[in-house]
Scaffold this motif. Structure first.
Motif, PDB file in Angstrom:
ATOM      1  N   UNK A  64     126.556 -31.633 -46.130  1.00  0.00           N
ATOM      2  CA  UNK A  64     125.162 -32.038 -46.330  1.00  0.00           C
ATOM      3  C   UNK A  64     124.487 -31.154 -47.369  1.00  0.00           C
ATOM      4  N   UNK A  65     124.739 -29.856 -47.302  1.00  0.00           N
ATOM      5  CA  UNK A  65     124.138 -28.928 -48.269  1.00  0.00           C
ATOM      6  C   UNK A  65     124.650 -29.194 -49.683  1.00  0.00           C
ATOM      7  N   UNK A  66     125.927 -29.510 -49.797  1.00  0.00           N
ATOM      8  CA  UNK A  66     126.519 -29.768 -51.116  1.00  0.00           C
ATOM      9  C   UNK A  66     125.885 -30.977 -51.785  1.00  0.00           C
ATOM     10  N   UNK A  67     125.405 -31.916 -51.001  1.00  0.00           N
ATOM     11  CA  UNK A  67     124.817 -33.125 -51.554  1.00  0.00           C
ATOM     12  C   UNK A  67     123.325 -33.032 -51.842  1.00  0.00           C
ATOM     13  N   UNK A  68     122.728 -31.867 -51.683  1.00  0.00           N
ATOM     14  CA  UNK A  68     121.279 -31.729 -51.873  1.00  0.00           C
ATOM     15  C   UNK A  68     120.938 -31.019 -53.179  1.00  0.00           C
ATOM     16  N   UNK A  69     119.775 -31.305 -53.730  1.00  0.00           N
ATOM     17  CA  UNK A  69     119.362 -30.640 -54.958  1.00  0.00           C
ATOM     18  C   UNK A  69     118.703 -29.285 -54.717  1.00  0.00           C
ATOM     19  N   UNK A  70     118.583 -28.885 -53.457  1.00  0.00           N
ATOM     20  CA  UNK A  70     117.900 -27.627 -53.118  1.00  0.00           C
ATOM     21  C   UNK A  70     118.831 -26.755 -52.274  1.00  0.00           C
TER      22      UNK A  70
END
Length: 194
Positions: A126-132
């Motif tokens: 999930x973190x890898x797919x976020x811009x932040x």
């Protein structure tokens, strides 16, 4: 691709305060992911103190069992995430499963740990797919003596392996000792200045 920053240390080491300083530098809207539940007066007091020390403008998402779902859903609406703390999330997932903690069968322990690691992998994805960025706080539970009870030993081992997995995926890892953060992965080594 989102970055992961892991902040670890012992109890009352100052890791949450350091993580909050890192998060404040990301912008004004930090999605605070809370994993603790106020099951007794002591925990209610801890939760209240954490709320007082962070900015009131940060929206809080209660996620005692699945922080990954919050990260997946909220990435486009915030400047960063602060997950506090991974160790409590691990505890919640362990205790959500039935087990005979006085004499736990090895296959049952393997199933419970696999469940914890599924959440860790989901959090990383999930973190890898976020811009932040995602800043995650966790306890280093392996510095002490070997616990007496099977449940405590299992928790220590499971949390240690979960921390290792998240640290391997992280871009930065900071260890906080007696209020002093030390960068141990990414950035520069030595004392960290938020």
């Amino acid at each position: 691709m989102g970055r992961i920053i892991l902040v670890t240390g012992g109890a009352r080491s100052g890791k949450s305060r350091f993580a909050e300083q890192l998060a404040a530098d990301l912008g004004g809207r930090i999605a605070y992911i809370a994993t603790a539940r106020a099951l007794d007066a002591e925990m209610a007091d801890r939760i209240a103190r954490h709320r007082q020390q962070r900015p009131a403008a940060w929206p809080t998402f209660e996620a005692p069992l699945s922080a990954a779902a919050v990260v997946a859903a909220e990435g486009g609406r915030c400047d960063g995430f602060l997950l506090d703390c991974l160790t409590v999330l691990i505890t919640n997932r362990i205790l959500a499963r039935e087990a005979d903690w006085d004499n736990p069968p090895m296959h049952r322990l393997a199933e419970i740990e696999a469940d914890v690691l599924v959440e860790i992998e989901a959090l990383i994805a999930a973190a890898a797919g976020q811009p932040v960025p995602l800043i995650a706080v966790t306890n280093e539970v392996g510095f002490g003596i070997v616990p007496l009870s099977p449940l405590a030993r299992f928790f220590r081992d499971c949390a240690g392996r979960a921390n290792q997995r998240l640290a391997a995926a992280a871009d930065e890892v900071h260890l906080v000792v007696s209020g002093i953060p030390v960068c141990i992965k990414g950035g520069r080594s030595g004392p960290c200045v938020p």
